[in-house]
Motif scaffolding. Structure first.
Motif, PDB file in Angstrom:
ATOM      1  N   ALA A 128       0.881  -1.035   0.067  1.00 52.03           N
ATOM      2  CA  ALA A 128       0.046  -0.053  -0.002  1.00 52.03           C
ATOM      3  C   ALA A 128       0.704   1.345  -0.124  1.00 52.03           C
ATOM      4  O   ALA A 128       0.646   2.139  -0.673  1.00 52.03           O
ATOM      5  N   SER A 167       2.945   1.598  -3.174  1.00 52.63           N
ATOM      6  CA  SER A 167       1.879   1.883  -4.492  1.00 52.63           C
ATOM      7  C   SER A 167       1.474   3.316  -4.387  1.00 52.63           C
ATOM      8  O   SER A 167       1.210   4.090  -5.436  1.00 52.63           O
ATOM      9  N   THR A 168       1.234   3.903  -3.071  1.00 51.49           N
ATOM     10  CA  THR A 168       0.829   5.134  -3.080  1.00 51.49           C
ATOM     11  C   THR A 168       1.926   6.158  -3.719  1.00 51.49           C
ATOM     12  O   THR A 168       1.578   6.984  -4.503  1.00 51.49           O
ATOM     13  N   GLY A 179       2.348   5.983  -7.471  1.00 52.96           N
ATOM     14  CA  GLY A 179       1.184   6.419  -8.052  1.00 52.96           C
ATOM     15  C   GLY A 179       1.174   7.939  -7.958  1.00 52.96           C
ATOM     16  O   GLY A 179       0.762   8.725  -9.087  1.00 52.96           O
ATOM     17  N   CYS A 180       1.532   8.550  -6.896  1.00 53.26           N
ATOM     18  CA  CYS A 180       1.579  10.027  -6.611  1.00 53.26           C
ATOM     19  C   CYS A 180       2.379  10.598  -7.730  1.00 53.26           C
ATOM     20  O   CYS A 180       2.214  11.655  -8.240  1.00 53.26           O
ATOM     21  N   LEU A 188      -3.248   3.799  -6.640  1.00 55.77           N
ATOM     22  CA  LEU A 188      -3.808   4.208  -5.575  1.00 55.77           C
ATOM     23  C   LEU A 188      -4.959   3.167  -5.124  1.00 55.77           C
ATOM     24  O   LEU A 188      -5.124   3.197  -3.895  1.00 55.77           O
ATOM     25  N   ALA A 232      -3.258   0.350  -3.604  1.00 60.86           N
ATOM     26  CA  ALA A 232      -3.204   0.691  -2.144  1.00 60.86           C
ATOM     27  C   ALA A 232      -4.252   0.537  -1.255  1.00 60.86           C
ATOM     28  O   ALA A 232      -4.081   0.234  -0.105  1.00 60.86           O
ATOM     29  N   ALA A 233      -5.511   1.169  -1.745  1.00 63.10           N
ATOM     30  CA  ALA A 233      -6.698   1.178  -0.781  1.00 63.10           C
ATOM     31  C   ALA A 233      -6.981  -0.409  -0.490  1.00 63.10           C
ATOM     32  O   ALA A 233      -7.353  -0.826   0.370  1.00 63.10           O
TER      33      ALA A 233
END
Length: 238
Positions: free
Chosen positions: A46, A49-50, A53-54, A181, A184-185
């Motif tokens: 998570a 990946s966050t 992704g950002c 994202l 990640a969730a």
């Protein structure tokens, strides 16, 4: 002529082979319970990946590549540790997935930090191979629903990342970032659900296990030990 009767020869003497006695009654298998490493593995997915992704969504700026690489590098160590303990728990599916995630984060971190020539294309090939691997794992991981859900999101995410790395199309980068994202969730939910389950000794948030995965948690000790003699580390050869 009278001859004295002799007892029949033992099978060992007749064949020249030595047969060991039945050792099953003398055999003991010692198991060392460990805490589930999967919450740590999913939390690591998570977080990494966050951050990636950002970066792909453009929220961190154009000069953030090296900082992102340094930030996701610890994910390599954490998920390798998770893989080690998952192998010790005889969960080859989770252990293999965590080890492959670990290697992927390490490669991504090194390419981002060093800004290697044609690094993006090389990462594209790596992400494509990881997509195929995750797809194969998802085809057999359905009873382990938390792991299966993470794989179902990881497949399109890494596919989009591969396409973005190979084509440098900005739209694909946006798609990959958004899917990162989402991954990640899902991973965060799976980690939290598994941690609550481990702390309270029962399922709190729905995970949806089925088949062997459900029996492994809900079954008694006899279910846990079924076919133990055929497990890796107990049988003579892999």
């Amino acid at each position: 002529m009278n001859t004295s009767e002799r007892p029949p020869a033992a099978p060992e003497a007749a064949t020249g082979r030595h047969f060991e006695p039945d050792l099953r009654r003398m055999t003991r298998i010692n198991l060392r319970p460990i805490a589930s490493p999967m919450p740590l593995g999913f939390y690591t997915v998570a977080i990494a990946s966050t951050i990636v992704g950002c970066l792909q969504l453009g929220w961190l700026g154009d000069d953030a590549h090296r900082a992102v690489g340094l930030t996701i590098a610890p994910a390599f160590v954490l998920q390798l540790l998770v893989s080690f303990f998952a192998f010790g728990a005889r969960d080859v599916l989770a252990a293999t997935l965590m080890a492959c995630f670990s290697g992927t984060w390490l490669a991504s971190a090194l390419v981002l930090v060093t800004d290697a020539p044609d690094g993006a294309r090389v990462l594209g090939v790596l992400n494509l191979l990881f997509t195929l691997f995750a797809l194969l794992m998802a085809s057999v991981a359905r009873p382990k629903r938390a792991l299966w859900l993470v794989l179902c999101v990881a497949v399109p995410r890494f596919a989009a990342a591969a396409a973005y790395n190979l084509t440098d199309a900005e739209a694909l980068g946006q798609v990959s970032g958004a899917l990162g994202l989402l991954l990640a969730a899902v991973a965060m939910y799976a980690a939290f659900a598994l941690m609550l389950e481990d702390m309270r000794g029962e399922e709190v948030l729905p995970i949806g296990r089925s088949g062997p995965a459900h029996r492994a948690v809900e079954g008694d000790l006899s279910v846990q030990l079924r076919n133990l003699e055929r497990q890796a580390g107990v049988r003579r050869t892999l």
